[in-house]
Design a protein around this motif. Structure first.
Motif, mmCIF file in Angstrom:
data_model
loop_
_atom_site.group_PDB
_atom_site.id
_atom_site.type_symbol
_atom_site.label_atom_id
_atom_site.label_comp_id
_atom_site.label_asym_id
_atom_site.label_seq_id
_atom_site.Cartn_x
_atom_site.Cartn_y
_atom_site.Cartn_z
ATOM 1 N N LYS A 76 13.029 -5.346 15.377
ATOM 2 C CA LYS A 76 12.433 -6.677 15.283
ATOM 3 C C LYS A 76 13.433 -7.684 14.721
ATOM 4 O O LYS A 76 13.513 -8.822 15.172
ATOM 5 N N VAL A 77 14.148 -7.268 13.690
ATOM 6 C CA VAL A 77 15.124 -8.139 13.047
ATOM 7 C C VAL A 77 16.488 -7.469 13.155
ATOM 8 O O VAL A 77 16.840 -6.603 12.351
ATOM 9 N N GLU A 78 17.244 -7.827 14.184
ATOM 10 C CA GLU A 78 18.501 -7.139 14.468
ATOM 11 C C GLU A 78 19.569 -7.446 13.431
ATOM 12 O O GLU A 78 20.305 -6.574 12.994
ATOM 13 N N ASN A 79 19.693 -8.703 13.037
ATOM 14 C CA ASN A 79 20.700 -9.052 12.036
ATOM 15 C C ASN A 79 20.186 -10.200 11.190
ATOM 16 O O ASN A 79 19.225 -10.878 11.548
ATOM 17 N N LEU A 80 20.845 -10.401 10.070
ATOM 18 C CA LEU A 80 20.441 -11.430 9.129
ATOM 19 C C LEU A 80 21.457 -12.560 9.052
ATOM 20 O O LEU A 80 21.543 -13.257 8.046
ATOM 21 N N ASP A 81 22.256 -12.739 10.137
ATOM 22 C CA ASP A 81 23.278 -13.785 10.117
ATOM 23 C C ASP A 81 22.652 -15.174 10.057
ATOM 24 O O ASP A 81 23.168 -16.064 9.399
ATOM 25 N N ASP A 82 21.552 -15.354 10.777
ATOM 26 C CA ASP A 82 20.822 -16.628 10.733
ATOM 27 C C ASP A 82 19.465 -16.355 10.100
ATOM 28 O O ASP A 82 18.569 -15.786 10.729
ATOM 29 N N ILE A 83 19.307 -16.746 8.846
ATOM 30 C CA ILE A 83 18.092 -16.400 8.104
ATOM 31 C C ILE A 83 16.856 -17.059 8.705
ATOM 32 O O ILE A 83 15.760 -16.498 8.659
ATOM 33 N N ASN A 84 17.009 -18.255 9.307
ATOM 34 C CA ASN A 84 15.848 -18.936 9.876
ATOM 35 C C ASN A 84 15.280 -18.177 11.075
ATOM 36 O O ASN A 84 14.074 -17.963 11.187
ATOM 37 N N ILE A 85 16.155 -17.759 11.970
ATOM 38 C CA ILE A 85 15.694 -17.046 13.174
ATOM 39 C C ILE A 85 15.128 -15.678 12.813
ATOM 40 O O ILE A 85 14.042 -15.288 13.267
ATOM 41 N N SER A 86 15.858 -14.919 12.004
ATOM 42 C CA SER A 86 15.424 -13.565 11.674
ATOM 43 C C SER A 86 14.133 -13.574 10.851
ATOM 44 O O SER A 86 13.232 -12.758 11.083
ATOM 45 N N PHE A 87 14.019 -14.499 9.903
ATOM 46 C CA PHE A 87 12.796 -14.532 9.091
ATOM 47 C C PHE A 87 11.607 -15.011 9.919
ATOM 48 O O PHE A 87 10.477 -14.569 9.696
ATOM 49 N N GLN A 88 11.846 -15.911 10.885
ATOM 50 C CA GLN A 88 10.750 -16.359 11.735
ATOM 51 C C GLN A 88 10.193 -15.196 12.560
ATOM 52 O O GLN A 88 8.971 -15.090 12.747
ATOM 53 N N ARG A 89 11.057 -14.313 13.042
ATOM 54 C CA ARG A 89 10.588 -13.133 13.784
ATOM 55 C C ARG A 89 9.755 -12.220 12.883
ATOM 56 O O ARG A 89 8.700 -11.717 13.279
ATOM 57 N N PHE A 90 10.245 -11.999 11.664
ATOM 58 C CA PHE A 90 9.499 -11.178 10.709
ATOM 59 C C PHE A 90 8.143 -11.806 10.413
ATOM 60 O O PHE A 90 7.101 -11.129 10.383
ATOM 61 N N TYR A 91 8.143 -13.107 10.216
ATOM 62 C CA TYR A 91 6.930 -13.835 9.869
ATOM 63 C C TYR A 91 5.918 -13.803 11.020
ATOM 64 O O TYR A 91 4.722 -13.575 10.809
ATOM 65 N N ASP A 92 6.385 -14.034 12.236
ATOM 66 C CA ASP A 92 5.493 -14.016 13.399
ATOM 67 C C ASP A 92 4.871 -12.643 13.589
ATOM 68 O O ASP A 92 3.690 -12.520 13.942
ATOM 69 N N THR A 93 5.657 -11.595 13.383
ATOM 70 C CA THR A 93 5.127 -10.231 13.519
ATOM 71 C C THR A 93 4.044 -9.968 12.494
ATOM 72 O O THR A 93 2.984 -9.398 12.801
#
Length: 652
Positions: free
Chosen positions: A322-339
């Protein structure tokens, strides 16, 4: 039938009243067919109303899946005195619309009559006492107050017009009140002008109120003229039995008129007013709306079964994919949040069912007092059935007087004990006060005045702009005093060490989350209980996110979204300056803020950067013990007391 009829024996006056009006109804129907070529008039005019009692309404189907719009009206003759009865009607969850006339409210007491699950809209009489109109609308229905359509005449006509945002079409609800001393021909003229402005032919339309026109009066043409006027706009009456019954008179003054097909018309017998309540169901066929109010009413239902399903679904998620990398915190956290939100909505959101408890929710009403209330209702029915027996009426009135006194004393003793138990605990005391006020969602006026003196018809947008700009505008006008000491005095000794946000550990995250006390959900509907339940499954990814925020120096955009509630501070409700915002941020946002606060405090404390006069910013310390101060005069030269002003906490 929504409720059971009164079931009175043959000598019942109510049954006699029902039978006496059948002749008028049939005569009027025949006259309509003779004078007007309306093919469907019969199905509307030939209504068959029945007398009901409040306890019979409990058998009604008020579920959320119903397509019927159920409407209730009462000339309450003072909402303060009839508030308990209206609250009990609302608790039944049968009616979506509860209209009231002669509320007798003013700007001081109208804010203290909120009922959970409903929003109160009202128009108070400004030019003299009494009068006033109001409506309780169920809170999952979006409502617009259409003041732009109102034709008001202080001596003849007092209307309140509401537009209910339902599918497939909006529904218009008009609550008129006609003063009994006003001119009837002039009332007909202004009513016709008012109906011309309303979409009676294109939208479901309801007009419910006290018209003070006796439709049971066979010796006057006024009832015929009134109903003919309403019929010309496709509005048909639903009630055909008397709504105001005394020992000497029986009149049909209250009614519900609509252009929609109706069923279950009834007159609810009550002693809170000399008018009876009226009700009917209408086929408007509205599905549930996907608006903001519906989301608010569909918060997660956090019972044990749903939480177990939620925990199981979260434990099965592969967060590495779901969260492949944490290079961009906005994109990765949004995926975590949506899930997280998607699984929560799938497992924990259900259709809300409404309580059918017979025991009232008022804690001071004991089972014994409840039996007394039922006894009082029975005596009232007996006094109506035996109107020629003065003994029945006298027994009922004496019993009602004694019961009202017992209820007032029970309520007084209950709150005396509650406040006594909360003595010395301000938080608990305010909780009791708020439970008495029982405030609900705030109702904004249809027009507001901005700081520039401009009028706005969009209060939500105006408030949003006001809250977003008040800090910058006020800071520009603030002038520093010449007596203020220089800022360097409070800075302490400068250090050459930069601040470092030390990474958090799994145990630290767990400790902070389980120490948080507020359980209110933010705009994402995730509250603290949900976060605690799934923490073992998301602890590693949540810890990684917090450390990534520290490393990149970014705060996720999705955690900046707050649910803002405007709260009136006092004064004119149309003035934006009299509101303050209450913001509810997501729970995870509060967790991240907590860690940033801890790291900043650690840095300031480690390098002794806090001045001794900043004791109010230190944890577990007091500014001063007021009990140790004998007189403030001796501190005038050293102590500067700053009062929190009108705009406290509104600037950056």
């Amino acid at each position: 039938m929504v409720g059971g009829d009164c079931g009175t024996p043959g000598n019942s006056r109510l049954k006699m009243l029902e039978a006496s009006f059948v002749d008028f109804g049939s005569i009027f129907t025949e006259q309509l067919h003779r004078n007007y070529d309306i093919g469907i008039a019969g199905q509307y005019v030939s209504c068959n109303s029945k007398y009901l009692f409040k306890d019979g309404l409990r058998s009604g189907n008020g579920g959320d899946d119903s397509e019927d719009l159920r409407v209730f009206h009462l000339n309450c003759q003072g909402l303060n005195s009839s508030f308990n009865f209206i609250s009990e009607i609302c608790e039944l969850s049968i009616f979506q619309v509860i209209g009231l006339t002669e509320t007798w409210l003013n700007e001081h007491n109208s804010a203290l009559l909120d009922i959970p699950g409903y929003i109160f809209y009202h128009r108070n009489r400004q030019f003299r006492q009494h009068g006033g109109i109001g409506a309780y609308i169920r809170s999952d229905i979006e409502v617009l107050v259409r003041s732009d359509l109102v034709l008001f005449h202080k001596m003849l006509f007092e209307p309140l017009i509401l537009q209910l945002r339902l599918n497939p079409k909006d529904v218009y609800v008009v609550l008129p009140y006609r003063r009994p001393s006003g001119s009837i021909p002039a009332f007909f003229d202004i009513l016709e002008e008012q109906l011309d402005k309303l979409p009676t032919g294109s939208h479901p339309f309801f007009m419910l109120g006290d018209f003070n026109i006796d439709l049971n009066d066979m010796n006057s043409n006024t009832p015929i003229d009134f109903l003919q006027l309403c019929m010309s706009y496709s509005l048909f009456h639903t009630i055909n039995i008397c709504t105001r019954v005394t020992t000497l008179t029986a009149k049909l003054l209250d009614n519900i008129l609509s252009n929609s097909k109706f069923s279950d018309p009834g007159v609810i017998v009550t002693d809170v007013s000399d008018h009876f309540g009226i009700s009917a169901s209408f086929k408007v066929c509205f599905p549930r709306q996907q608006g903001s109010r519906l989301k608010m009413s569909m918060l997660p239902v956090l019972n044990q079964g749903n939480l177990e399903k939620f925990k199981q679904e979260i434990s099965n998620v592969d967060w590495n994919n779901k969260v492949e990398n944490l290079d961009d915190i906005n994109i990765s956290f949004q995926r975590f949040y949506d899930t997280l939100i998607s699984i929560l909505s799938k497992t924990c959101v259900v259709n809300r069912t409404r309580s059918r408890k017979k025991m009232p929710k008022k804690p001071w009403v004991s089972p014994g007092l409840l039996r007394c209330i039922n006894k009082k209702d029975q005596l009232y029915r007996d006094s109506i059935r035996n109107e020629n027996d003065p003994v029945c009426t006298r027994v009922y009135k004496n019993y009602r007087y004694a019961l009202n006194k017992l209820l007032r004393n029970a309520k007084k003793k209950y709150f005396e004990c509650k406040f006594k138990d909360a003595s010395g605990n301000p938080a608990k005391t305010w909780k009791i006060i708020k439970s008495v006020i029982s405030s609900t969602d705030p109702v904004l006026p249809d027009k507001v005045t901005t700081r520039d003196g401009l009028k706005s018809n969009e209060p939500c947008n105006a408030l949003s702009e006001h809250f977003a700009t008040i800090g910058a505008r006020y800071s520009r006008t603030a002038v520093a005093s010449d007596n203020d000491p220089p800022l360097e005095i409070f800075m302490g000794t400068s250090v050459d060490v930069s601040m470092y946000l030390r990474p958090v550990t799994h145990d630290e995250v767990r400790k902070i989350i389980f120490e948080l006390k507020s359980s209110s959900a933010g705009s994402d509907s995730i509250n603290l209980l949900v976060l605690k339940a799934v923490f073992p499954s998301i602890s590693h990814i949540l810890t990684s996110f917090i450390n990534a925020c520290f490393k990149q120096g970014k705060f996720p955009n999705c955690l900046k979204i707050a649910r803002i509630t405007p709260v009136i501070k006092g004064g004119n409700k149309n003035d934006l300056g009299n509101y303050r915002p209450i913001s509810l941020l997501p729970v995870i946002s509060r967790v991240l803020e907590k860690y940033i606060n801890i790291r900043i405090y650690e840095h300031l404390e480690r390098h002794k950067l806090l001045h001794t006069n900043q004791a109010s910013k230190l944890w577990n310390k007091l500014c001063m013990d007021i009990q140790e101060i004998g007189s403030l005069d001796q501190f005038k030269s050293d102590l500067r007391v700053e009062l929190l002003g009108r705009y406290a906490f509104e600037t950056d």
